[in-house]
Design a protein around this motif. Structure first.
Motif, PDB file in Angstrom:
ATOM      1  N   ASP A 169      32.958  51.398 -25.477  1.00  0.00           N
ATOM      2  CA  ASP A 169      32.631  52.829 -25.498  1.00  0.00           C
ATOM      3  C   ASP A 169      31.113  53.034 -25.524  1.00  0.00           C
ATOM      4  O   ASP A 169      30.590  53.946 -24.866  1.00  0.00           O
ATOM      5  CB  ASP A 169      33.265  53.503 -26.709  1.00  0.00           C
ATOM      6  N   ALA A 170      30.424  52.173 -26.275  1.00  0.00           N
ATOM      7  CA  ALA A 170      28.961  52.277 -26.361  1.00  0.00           C
ATOM      8  C   ALA A 170      28.319  51.961 -25.012  1.00  0.00           C
ATOM      9  O   ALA A 170      27.377  52.650 -24.580  1.00  0.00           O
ATOM     10  CB  ALA A 170      28.434  51.330 -27.442  1.00  0.00           C
ATOM     11  N   ILE A 171      28.806  50.927 -24.330  1.00  0.00           N
ATOM     12  CA  ILE A 171      28.276  50.569 -23.017  1.00  0.00           C
ATOM     13  C   ILE A 171      28.497  51.700 -22.020  1.00  0.00           C
ATOM     14  O   ILE A 171      27.599  52.068 -21.250  1.00  0.00           O
ATOM     15  CB  ILE A 171      28.933  49.265 -22.504  1.00  0.00           C
ATOM     16  N   THR A 172      29.699  52.255 -22.034  1.00  0.00           N
ATOM     17  CA  THR A 172      30.026  53.352 -21.130  1.00  0.00           C
ATOM     18  C   THR A 172      29.106  54.552 -21.365  1.00  0.00           C
ATOM     19  O   THR A 172      28.588  55.167 -20.418  1.00  0.00           O
ATOM     20  CB  THR A 172      31.494  53.783 -21.316  1.00  0.00           C
ATOM     21  N   LYS A 173      28.878  54.887 -22.626  1.00  0.00           N
ATOM     22  CA  LYS A 173      27.986  56.001 -22.959  1.00  0.00           C
ATOM     23  C   LYS A 173      26.559  55.706 -22.508  1.00  0.00           C
ATOM     24  O   LYS A 173      25.875  56.586 -21.973  1.00  0.00           O
ATOM     25  CB  LYS A 173      28.022  56.265 -24.471  1.00  0.00           C
TER      26      LYS A 173
END
Length: 276
Positions: free
Chosen positions: A238-242
């Motif tokens: 989720d952090a990478i996607t954000k």
């Protein structure tokens, strides 16, 4: 009445301390929380993971710092741990690190012992040459040329198998290869294009070196974590996607690899895989 109030205040304070203690116990797993987080990086790769004194710089460092922030950790919470290629799986499986962000290519073999979030970047094997050398345009132009890579590197072996006529020179470190390239002792250096761009971007090599820009492999960099920890994997994903969606990914790439004139190859920015 006074003693009753004092008793109530004392009870409330005790409950608050108990709740605080319980909260502390829940936050030491490498995910979100106030405790520290240990992250493995390379210490010797300019533009990616480089330690100079107490300073840590590079694309992997910036990605790791962003992800740690999304997990609830300030930059001061991070303990950086050196993660040589041969030790990455061991560092994760033994709990010496929570995450590894160190040009860590996602492979089926590695998935047998660790889990990956990502990819956060897609690199490719390429060639680094002197800026005034237009004779080398890819592996097929290396016939009779002196090619350098690190001893035991799969990158060098890949090229030597593809171009049997290449004169392979194996050094102990990429820094030695770069110095030999600048001096004219060798004609080209091969490894991941991100590593090559990091060296080309260093001040002492400004204008002297260039990445050919014809990648001939695909290296999907992921963030390694403990095998089977799907909860942490999803948080990191989720952090990478954000990071990608918000534009921070592009800023990180430009800041660290842009000075070399590096253009990320096809497949960037990537779409992270589903956690399993």
């Amino acid at each position: 009445m006074k003693s009753t109030r004092i008793g109530l205040v004392a009870t409330a304070a005790a409950l608050a301390l108990t709740a605080s203690a319980c909260g502390s116990d829940d936050s030491g797993d490498g995910g979100s929380g106030g405790d520290g987080i240990k992250i493995g990086i390379k210490f010797d790769q300019p533009g990616l993971g480089l330690k100079q004194g107490n300073d840590y710089t590079g694309m992997d460092v910036d990605v790791a710092t962003y992800v740690a922030g999304e997990l609830g950790h300030d930059e001061s919470d991070i303990e950086w741990v050196q993660a040589p290629s041969s030790q990455r799986e061991t560092l994760i499986s033994t709990g010496q690190v929570d995450l590894v962000v160190a040009t860590y290519s996602i492979t089926d073999e590695r998935k047998e012992s660790v889990s990956f979030a990502g990819p956060y970047f897609v690199a490719g094997q390429d060639l680094l040459v002197r800026s005034d050398d237009d004779s080398i345009t890819g592996p097929d132009s290396l016939e009779g040329k002196k090619l350098c890579s690190v001893t035991g590197s799969t990158s060098a072996q890949n090229v030597s198998e593809e171009v049997p006529g290449v004169n392979l020179q194996e050094f102990g470190t990429y820094s030695e290869c770069v110095a030999a390239l600048v001096s004219g002792a060798i004609d080209a250096l091969t490894t991941d294009d991100t590593i090559l761009a990091g060296y080309a971007a260093q001040d002492q090599y400004e204008g002297k070196l260039k990445v050919v820009g014809a990648p001939f492999s695909e290296e999907r960099y992921g963030i390694g974590l403990k095998k089977g920890d799907t909860e942490l994997c999803q948080q990191v994903t989720d952090a990478i996607t954000k990071m990608i969606d918000d534009g921070d990914w592009q800023t990180i790439v430009d800041d660290n690899l842009g000075p070399a004139g590096y253009e990320p190859p096809a497949g960037n920015p990537p779409t992270p895989d589903a956690c399993s």
